[in-house]
Design an enzyme around this catalytic site. Structure first.
Site, PDB file in Angstrom:
ATOM      1  N   ASP A 190       0.868  -1.175   0.000  1.00 27.52           N
ATOM      2  CA  ASP A 190       0.000   0.000   0.000  1.00 27.52           C
ATOM      3  C   ASP A 190       0.913   1.235   0.000  1.00 27.52           C
ATOM      4  O   ASP A 190       2.120   1.129   0.270  1.00 27.52           O
ATOM      5  CB  ASP A 190      -0.889  -0.039   1.246  1.00 27.52           C
ATOM      6  CG  ASP A 190      -1.712   1.215   1.407  1.00 27.52           C
ATOM      7  OD1 ASP A 190      -2.409   1.592   0.444  1.00 27.52           O
ATOM      8  OD2 ASP A 190      -1.650   1.834   2.486  1.00 27.52           O
TER       9      ASP A 190
ATOM     10  N   ASP B  77      -1.479  -0.902   5.854  1.00 29.12           N
ATOM     11  CA  ASP B  77      -1.781  -0.366   7.182  1.00 29.12           C
ATOM     12  C   ASP B  77      -3.263  -0.448   7.543  1.00 29.12           C
ATOM     13  O   ASP B  77      -3.647  -0.027   8.633  1.00 29.12           O
ATOM     14  CB  ASP B  77      -1.327   1.102   7.271  1.00 29.12           C
ATOM     15  CG  ASP B  77      -2.173   2.017   6.388  1.00 29.12           C
ATOM     16  OD1 ASP B  77      -2.267   1.739   5.175  1.00 29.12           O
ATOM     17  OD2 ASP B  77      -2.753   2.994   6.909  1.00 29.12           O
TER      18      ASP B  77
ATOM     19  N   ASP C 193      -0.249   5.175   1.031  1.00 30.94           N
ATOM     20  CA  ASP C 193      -0.530   6.058   2.172  1.00 30.94           C
ATOM     21  C   ASP C 193      -0.552   5.277   3.476  1.00 30.94           C
ATOM     22  O   ASP C 193      -1.332   4.334   3.643  1.00 30.94           O
ATOM     23  CB  ASP C 193      -1.885   6.761   1.979  1.00 30.94           C
ATOM     24  CG  ASP C 193      -1.830   7.823   0.911  1.00 30.94           C
ATOM     25  OD1 ASP C 193      -1.077   8.790   1.098  1.00 30.94           O
ATOM     26  OD2 ASP C 193      -2.519   7.685  -0.115  1.00 30.94           O
TER      27      ASP C 193
END
Length: 262
Positions: free
Chosen positions: A13, A214, A15
């Site tokens: 991922d 995250d 961000d």
């Protein structure tokens, strides 16, 4: 320490995993350099709809990471792939709630777009930092008129330095409420459609891939739903407290990617 012999491909991922705002997160540069040295396949899987793949590449380049455009998959690009495949079976005319990057990706696939609620066959929702009451009205009218609501990603918020800002999921729920209809399809993470596009591009077996992110409900669930191993980093949205009582559980948990733990 991860055994890199177990995996042929690593998916990250962006961000909250690779960067937050304009800051590269600890350990990222070293981890990527190690994986490239070991000739592992790498892709960056993001749910962003406010940047094109080229925009993401340039952003990573400014942070010091040399990345090719084909190594990036965005929710905006996947939405374009979705409508391209849809066009093989039915005509679509899309009312876009989103920013120029989302409109650009549809245009790249030659998908007709409209601002007319009555002629729209679909409403495509992405993050829109210029969202207005007028846009909500237009999208709701289209949905009430029978347009199918397609959501580019389910993220309610996007992590930024010092907190978070509303994302696609928040806007989609407003349109669902005002339009009196549920989402027809969601094309971003954690959808199987998104995962399938990645596997098709890299020609890899899911069980030989590691998904690193995250967010439990997007990154980790994407990996679980598609047969990948998963690693959660605690540098973004999901906290250790939330992880403790969550139904979705990763295979591995990393406080950060610092220290060459992969």
């Amino acid at each position: 320490m991860l055994d890199t012999a177990l995996y042929d491909a690593y998916f990250f991922d962006l961000d909250g995993t690779i960067f937050i705002g304009d800051q590269l997160l600890p350990g990222v540069e070293e981890i990527l350099a190690t994986l490239r040295q070991k000739e592992k396949k790498i892709m960056f899987l993001t749910n962003t709809t406010v940047q094109t793949r080229e925009g993401c590449r340039q952003r990573l380049q400014k942070l010091g990471l040399a990345v090719e455009r084909h190594e990036i998959m965005t929710a905006a690009y996947v939405a374009g792939l979705y409508f391209k495949k849809l066009a093989d079976h039915e005509q679509a005319c899309v009312l876009v709630v989103g920013e120029p990057a989302l409109e650009h990706e549809l245009a790249e696939f030659h998908i007709p777009q409209t601002e007319d609620s009555m002629s729209a066959t679909h409403v495509l929702v992405g993050m829109d930092r210029a969202f207005t009451y007028e846009k909500l009205q237009r999208a709701a009218d289209a949905v009430r008129n029978g347009a199918k609501l397609i959501v580019a990603n389910p993220d309610s918020v996007c992590p930024v330095p010092g907190g978070a800002i509303p994302d696609t999921g928040a806007l989609a729920r407003a349109i669902e409420t005002a339009g009196g209809a549920s989402t027809w399809a969601m094309t971003g993470k954690p959808s199987r459609f998104y995962a399938d596009q990645v596997f098709l591009q890299l020609d890899v077996l899911p069980e030989r891939c590691l998904m690193v992110g995250d967010r439990l409900e997007t990154d980790i669930l994407l990996g679980i739903n598609s047969g990948m191993k998963t690693a959660l980093v605690l540098t973004g949205v999901t906290t250790s407290a939330e992880l403790g009582h969550a139904k979705i559980q990763p295979d591995l948990v990393l406080p950060t990617m610092d220290g060459g733990q992969m």
